[in-house]
Write a protein that holds these residues in place. Sequence first.
Motif, short mmCIF file in Angstrom:
data_model
loop_
_atom_site.label_atom_id
_atom_site.label_comp_id
_atom_site.label_asym_id
_atom_site.label_seq_id
_atom_site.Cartn_x
_atom_site.Cartn_y
_atom_site.Cartn_z
N MET A 59 0.84 -1.19 0.00
CA MET A 59 0.00 0.00 0.00
C MET A 59 0.88 1.24 0.00
O MET A 59 1.88 1.31 0.70
N ALA A 60 0.52 2.23 -0.77
CA ALA A 60 1.26 3.48 -0.86
C ALA A 60 1.02 4.34 0.38
O ALA A 60 -0.06 4.31 0.97
N LEU A 61 2.03 5.11 0.74
CA LEU A 61 1.89 6.03 1.86
C LEU A 61 1.02 7.20 1.46
O LEU A 61 1.10 7.69 0.34
N SER A 62 0.19 7.64 2.38
CA SER A 62 -0.60 8.84 2.13
C SER A 62 0.24 10.05 2.54
O SER A 62 1.11 9.94 3.39
N PRO A 63 -0.03 11.21 1.97
CA PRO A 63 0.78 12.40 2.25
C PRO A 63 0.33 13.13 3.52
O PRO A 63 0.24 14.35 3.53
N LYS A 96 -4.90 1.32 7.82
CA LYS A 96 -5.63 1.45 6.55
C LYS A 96 -5.12 2.61 5.70
O LYS A 96 -4.90 2.45 4.50
N VAL A 97 -4.92 3.79 6.31
CA VAL A 97 -4.56 4.97 5.52
C VAL A 97 -3.06 5.14 5.30
O VAL A 97 -2.66 5.90 4.44
N GLN A 98 -2.23 4.44 6.07
CA GLN A 98 -0.77 4.47 5.90
C GLN A 98 -0.21 5.90 5.82
O GLN A 98 0.31 6.33 4.79
N PRO A 99 -0.31 6.66 6.93
CA PRO A 99 0.22 8.02 6.90
C PRO A 99 1.74 8.03 6.75
O PRO A 99 2.42 7.06 7.07
N PHE A 100 2.25 9.16 6.28
CA PHE A 100 3.70 9.32 6.14
C PHE A 100 4.38 9.29 7.50
O PHE A 100 5.50 8.79 7.64
#
Length: 103
Positions: free
Chosen positions: A1-5, A25-29
């Motif tokens: 999963m990609a990191l969110s900004p 779930k949201v994978q924060p930076f």
Amino acid sequence: MALSPFIFGCRGPCLEVQERQFFAKVQPFGFILFSRNLETPTQIRQLCADLRAAVGWHAPVMIDQEGGAGVASWRAALVRISAGAGSGRCAPSLNGCFGCAAG
């Protein structure tokens, strides 16, 4: 999963189940801590570990030095970026918790 900004904080000194699920779930930076999150060096290390475990990587954890009595007592234990810039050294009581000057 990609990191969110995004950089997120949590409600209190311990990570709640709902927060852990949200961060996974949201994978924060990264994360930011405020005076409401700071109790003892041991508690802060555990909170950092829990935040990073929620996202599954060594995410940066930062502190907003809001000022006032709540944070003033922590100033001696926190990394002084101006004194240790680029050295990667942390205050011994919090070593490994924060990204420090060199990440």
